[in-house]
Design an enzyme around this catalytic site. Structure first.
Site, mmCIF file in Angstrom:
data_model
loop_
_atom_site.group_PDB
_atom_site.id
_atom_site.type_symbol
_atom_site.label_atom_id
_atom_site.label_comp_id
_atom_site.label_asym_id
_atom_site.label_seq_id
_atom_site.Cartn_x
_atom_site.Cartn_y
_atom_site.Cartn_z
ATOM 1 N N SER A 178 -11.435 8.625 9.531
ATOM 2 C CA SER A 178 -12.815 9.094 9.435
ATOM 3 C C SER A 178 -13.362 8.823 8.028
ATOM 4 O O SER A 178 -14.530 8.471 7.867
ATOM 5 C CB SER A 178 -12.899 10.585 9.760
ATOM 6 O OG SER A 178 -12.016 11.315 8.938
ATOM 7 N N GLY A 219 -8.850 14.257 10.224
ATOM 8 C CA GLY A 219 -7.450 14.608 9.997
ATOM 9 C C GLY A 219 -6.536 14.153 11.118
ATOM 10 O O GLY A 219 -5.438 14.675 11.284
ATOM 11 N N ASP A 272 0.714 -1.604 4.167
ATOM 12 C CA ASP A 272 -0.441 -2.161 3.428
ATOM 13 C C ASP A 272 -0.285 -2.017 1.920
ATOM 14 O O ASP A 272 -0.539 -2.958 1.170
ATOM 15 C CB ASP A 272 -1.791 -1.614 3.938
ATOM 16 C CG ASP A 272 -1.998 -0.119 3.819
ATOM 17 O OD1 ASP A 272 -1.031 0.601 3.468
ATOM 18 O OD2 ASP A 272 -3.138 0.336 4.066
ATOM 19 N N ASP A 295 -7.522 0.525 6.240
ATOM 20 C CA ASP A 295 -8.537 1.285 6.967
ATOM 21 C C ASP A 295 -9.944 0.755 6.666
ATOM 22 O O ASP A 295 -10.761 0.547 7.568
ATOM 23 C CB ASP A 295 -8.466 2.776 6.594
ATOM 24 C CG ASP A 295 -7.060 3.340 6.757
ATOM 25 O OD1 ASP A 295 -6.226 2.675 7.378
ATOM 26 O OD2 ASP A 295 -6.820 4.454 6.253
HETATM 27 C C1 GLA Z 1 -3.225 5.854 5.747
HETATM 28 C C2 GLA Z 1 -3.728 4.991 4.591
HETATM 29 C C3 GLA Z 1 -3.559 3.505 4.913
HETATM 30 C C4 GLA Z 1 -2.144 3.195 5.367
HETATM 31 C C5 GLA Z 1 -1.704 4.164 6.471
HETATM 32 C C6 GLA Z 1 -0.260 3.980 6.866
HETATM 33 O O1 GLA Z 1 -4.056 5.670 6.862
HETATM 34 O O2 GLA Z 1 -5.080 5.257 4.326
HETATM 35 O O3 GLA Z 1 -3.923 2.731 3.795
HETATM 36 O O4 GLA Z 1 -1.248 3.198 4.280
HETATM 37 O O5 GLA Z 1 -1.888 5.515 6.065
HETATM 38 O O6 GLA Z 1 -0.084 2.746 7.460
#
Ligand code: GLA
Length: 380
Positions: free
Chosen positions: A128, A123, A37, A173
């Site tokens: 979350s 975690g 991302d 996310d």
């Molecule tokens: C975490 C970050 C996301 C993404 C993932 C790995 O969750 O918050 O933005 O980079 O790691 O895919």
């Protein structure tokens, strides 16, 4: 629904007046496309049936009071005109940061009373914090009838996390917590923020297994991976690795340091796998999906080096149960956390049994197993 009723009565009991709105925002699991991302690439996550609930009511002054049910009803108060980072209450920084981001766009907001309750394992790499931020945006948007769509909500939440909380995350996310659709995974182009949904075929369950290993070095290693990716992008004089092909990368094999070469190879190949996985899912082609998830795991383990022995072990034993009828890989940022298994319903029980039988024996830790389904995002 029960959870929502619950939080509004807890709100009424605590504050002695009723909430005006009750909202929910889900956590997420990523089926494929990790560490892509922030390289403007592709991801295929789904919003899940674990999330954050918030009950809220506007105030007439500029005070924010927020009560965390999961921290024994701990209360934090601050004024909209003086939002500062708290060194003593980390959880409240998500509220402070998200409201500050909202104020940048909507400076006329007034104070608010909030009550928060969540059940996304913390975690564990199931977002979350994104679900918390999106729930706050949703609560304030509803209270104040703000014309915010899911993409705007995700950008506001991401800026809270990056600029206030201090975690330099991508957009995946927050965006899936806002815009996911029940029963579907979302193929998201993290450059244009265009997305399309692919139904998760009937008869498949999302089984998530938490290693329950305390994640360490997450922030420093995450930031290091970002820097390494950016270094390769600037070697090719492009904005992000998204714009580099595998052929271009191979042509610089002898010039690039070996570690940078492997980091970039993961990102570039993961983008292709993610696009192919979206088609495989849409075509109900589990054989291909299974292979792509396995290749993704190997690439995260060997080229990107974000997996752990516990994650590798879980992937191995679940793979033995699923064969090519399902797929399994580590999910999220890595360094601990969870594996996700797309599991045919008839193999769920044997998957659970295999994990229960072998994991604890090997690592002395009890795993947590969540059988999930894809849910609507808060702005869907
Ligand atoms: C975490 C970050 C996301 C993404 C993932 C790995 O969750 O918050 O933005 O980079 O790691 O895919």
């Amino acid at each position: 629904m029960t959870v929502n009723l619950d939080i509004s009565s807890m709100f009424a009991e605590y504050f002695s007046f009723t909430a005006e709105v009750v909202v929910h925002a889900p956590g997420r699991v990523n089926l494929i496309g990790d560490h892509t991302d922030y390289n403007d690439g592709f991801v295929l996550p789904a919003a899940i049936n674990f999330g954050t609930d918030i009950a809220a009511r506007n105030r007439n002054d500029d005070l924010v009071r927020v009560v965390a049910v999961d921290c024994d009803n701990e209360i934090e108060c601050f004024e909209l005109s003086n939002i500062q980072f708290s060194d003593t209450s980390m959880w409240s920084n998500y509220v402070r940061g998200t409201i500050l981001s909202l104020l940048n766009v909507y400076p006329d907001l007034h104070g608010v009373d909030l009550m928060v309750k969540g059940n996304v394992p913390q975690g564990a790499g199931l977002s979350s914090s994104a679900s918390f931020e999106i729930a706050i945006v949703k609560a304030l948007a509803e209270l104040n009838q703000l014309p915010i769509n899911g993409i705007q909500a995700a950008l506001i939440a991401q800026s809270a996390e990056r600029d206030f909380v201090g975690c330099n995350c991508g957009i995946m996310d927050q965006l899936v917590s806002a815009c996911g659709i029940q029963g579907h995974a979302m193929l998201l182009d993290c450059d244009s923020l265009a997305y399309e949904h692919a139904p998760i075929p009937d008869g498949l369950s999302l089984v998530i297994v938490n290693t329950n290993v305390k994640r360490t070095l997450v922030d420093s290693e995450y930031n290091l991976r970002r820097e390494q990716c950016e270094a390769v992008a600037s070697h090719f004089k492009v904005k992000a690795l998204r714009d580099v092909t595998l052929e271009q990368l191979q042509s610089e094999h002898s010039v690039l340091p070996a570690v940078l070469y492997r980091r970039a190879r993961h990102v570039i190949s993961e983008n292709t796998r993610t696009i192919n996985a979206h088609s495989a899912l849409a075509n109900k082609d589990m054989k291909t999906m299974s292979r792509l998830m396995q290749e993704s795991h190997h690439s995260l383990r060997d080229d990107f080096e974000v997996s752990t022995p516990e994650l590798n072990f879980l992937v191995e034993i679940i793979n033995k149960v699923l064969g090519n009828k399902g797929g399994v890989r580590m999910t999220g940022g890595g360094f601990g956390g969870c594996v996700v298994a797309l599991t045919p319903t008839e193999l769920v029980l044997s998957t659970v049994r295999a994990v229960e039988e072998h994991y604890q024996k090997e690592y002395g830790l009890e795993p947590s197993i969540y059988q999930c389904s894809a849910k609507n995002g808060a702005f869907a």
